[in-house]
Design a protein around this motif. Structure first.
Motif, mmCIF file in Angstrom:
data_model
loop_
_atom_site.group_PDB
_atom_site.id
_atom_site.type_symbol
_atom_site.label_atom_id
_atom_site.label_comp_id
_atom_site.label_asym_id
_atom_site.label_seq_id
_atom_site.Cartn_x
_atom_site.Cartn_y
_atom_site.Cartn_z
ATOM 1 N N ALA A 19 1.003 -1.430 -0.069
ATOM 2 C CA ALA A 19 -0.315 0.042 -0.478
ATOM 3 C C ALA A 19 0.813 1.390 -0.332
ATOM 4 O O ALA A 19 0.569 2.272 -0.664
ATOM 5 N N VAL A 20 2.141 1.174 0.600
ATOM 6 C CA VAL A 20 2.784 2.478 0.826
ATOM 7 C C VAL A 20 3.510 2.802 -0.704
ATOM 8 O O VAL A 20 3.633 3.659 -0.805
ATOM 9 N N ALA A 21 3.520 1.520 -1.306
ATOM 10 C CA ALA A 21 5.195 0.944 -3.136
ATOM 11 C C ALA A 21 3.193 2.002 -4.243
ATOM 12 O O ALA A 21 3.081 2.955 -4.256
ATOM 13 N N MET A 22 2.487 1.711 -3.092
ATOM 14 C CA MET A 22 0.951 1.841 -4.254
ATOM 15 C C MET A 22 0.443 3.293 -3.838
ATOM 16 O O MET A 22 0.760 3.892 -5.351
ATOM 17 N N GLY A 23 0.547 3.935 -2.721
ATOM 18 C CA GLY A 23 0.180 4.758 -2.690
ATOM 19 C C GLY A 23 1.783 5.970 -3.144
ATOM 20 O O GLY A 23 1.283 7.718 -4.126
#
Length: 132
Positions: A19-23
């Motif tokens: 999710a951090v990478a996607m954000g």
């Protein structure tokens, strides 16, 4: 430590990393969009987008939601777990998105800054803190 507890921790850790990478990826895309579509700066009232670009943005937003739902579906064992994992990923993604924008372009100035939150099913405009 019970193996199930480790597996939950492992799942939450990797969901958070995803999710951090996607954000950050989503934040980078928005930096490009703003640079190309709002070279004079992103401020309200917003410059209207062409119907073609609105359609492209809808597709991008739907793809984002499908990816977040997908990791919840793949991670959970039943319906409620799938929903909760997806919501967890959504929350981490959303916060990471604003952190990415803050680090990359210094925006938003504050959590009270107005933003275009989503375009589907209609345009959602409000302060950033309501999305975080």
């Amino acid at each position: 430590m019970h193996p199930d507890n480790m597996s939950y921790r492992f799942k939450f850790l990797w969901l958070a990393v995803f999710a951090v990478a996607m954000g950050f990826l989503e934040g980078i895309v928005v930096v490009y969009i703003r640079e190309l579509y709002y070279p004079e700066g992103f401020d309200f009232p917003l410059k209207l987008m062409s119907p073609e670009l609105v359609t492209i943005e809808w597709i991008r937003e739907i793809a984002t939601l499908v990816m977040l739902a997908g990791v919840g579906i793949l991670t959970g064992r039943n319906g409620i777990q799938r929903l909760l994992y997806a919501l967890f990923a959504f929350g981490i993604w959303d916060i990471s998105y604003y952190i990415a924008l803050k680090l990359l372009i210094g925006w938003p100035v504050s959590l009270l800054t107005w933003d275009l939150l989503f375009l589907i099913p209609v345009s959602w405009l409000d302060q950033c803190w309501l999305r975080c």
